[in-house]
Design an enzyme around this catalytic site. Structure first.
Site: not given
Ligand code: 3PG
Length: 231
Positions: A60, A64, A88, A148
């Site tokens: 993914e 962002r 996101t 998720k």
């Molecule tokens: C997110 O969407 O910010 C992720 O799930 C964060 O995952 P991480 O803590 O492994 O960076």
């Protein structure tokens, strides 16, 4: 979010099942879903190739950063062995943007009706974010069974999944958020947890340094978790 207000139009039911099944199939293919921050679009292809070489083909890219959509496009064009999703997604317009860039699935931190409807209508396989039983019920009312679990926050998600899987035997959870490699066996031992998400496979510093061999080494570690799965 109020699940009782959610109604899927009958005309969209076929699309719904296609997009929902697609995400379950993708989770079945990987024990770890790398989450990638791309700040410079020209690193995306190198990162994607490094992951594929290490045995991880589903990942993914977080929407962002300004470079994210271009990164998805570049991976689609140059790394056909990869299956790349856009993370996101927050609204219907994000679903359209992700599809226009060539994303093969979407990931969201939560679910709102216009986002769910767009994913179903446009047939984008979706991994919507949930934490509570009500959120699971709302997502399942839209037909989404691959979910998720966010934010899993280290091992906190293990107990949460244990509770939720008893009530929702059809749901499959991909916990993400603060998960480290040492947490993964406990998650994958759960019946309803085929995949764990995390950015540890593609640390921002390694991506920025274009250290692709190091990313391949981490991907190999991630792929080796296949044998830790309960099913
Ligand atoms: C997110 O969407 O910010 C992720 O799930 C964060 O995952 P991480 O803590 O492994 O960076």
């Amino acid at each position: 979010m109020n699940g009782a207000m959610v109604q899927v139009p009958a005309s969209q039911l076929k699309d719904l099942h296609r997009s929902a099944q697609g995400m379950l199939d993708l989770l079945a293919r990987t024990p770890v879903m790398p989450i990638i921050w791309i700040h410079e679009a020209d690193t995306a292809v190198g990162v994607a190739r490094a992951l594929v070489e290490g045995g991880v083909t589903v990942f993914e890219v977080l929407l962002r950063t300004p470079a994210a959509l271009q990164a998805v496009e570049a991976v689609r064009r140059h790394v056909p062995e990869a299956t790349v999703g856009a993370g996101t997604l927050l609204c219907a317009a994000d679903v359209q943007r992700a599809l226009d860039a060539g994303a093969q699935f979407g990931v969201t931190p939560g679910l709102v009706p216009d986002l769910a409807q767009a994913a179903v209508r446009l047939q984008l396989p979706l991994l919507p974010g949930v934490w509570t039983a009500s959120e699971v019920m709302s997502a399942m009312a839209w037909g989404f069974e691959a979910l998720k679990l966010f934010p899993a926050n280290g091992l906190q998600g293990v107990q949460q999944i244990e509770h939720l899987q008893g009530v929702f035997p059809r749901a499959r959870f991909c916990p993400t958020g603060g998960i480290k490699p040492e947490h993964i066996p406990q998650y994958l031992a759960l019946r309803s947890c085929p995949t764990v998400g995390g950015s540890w496979v593609t640390p921002r510093a390694l991506v920025a340094a274009r250290d692709y061999p190091a990313i391949t080494a981490l991907a190999r570690q991630a792929a080796a978790f296949m044998s830790a799965r309960s099913a």
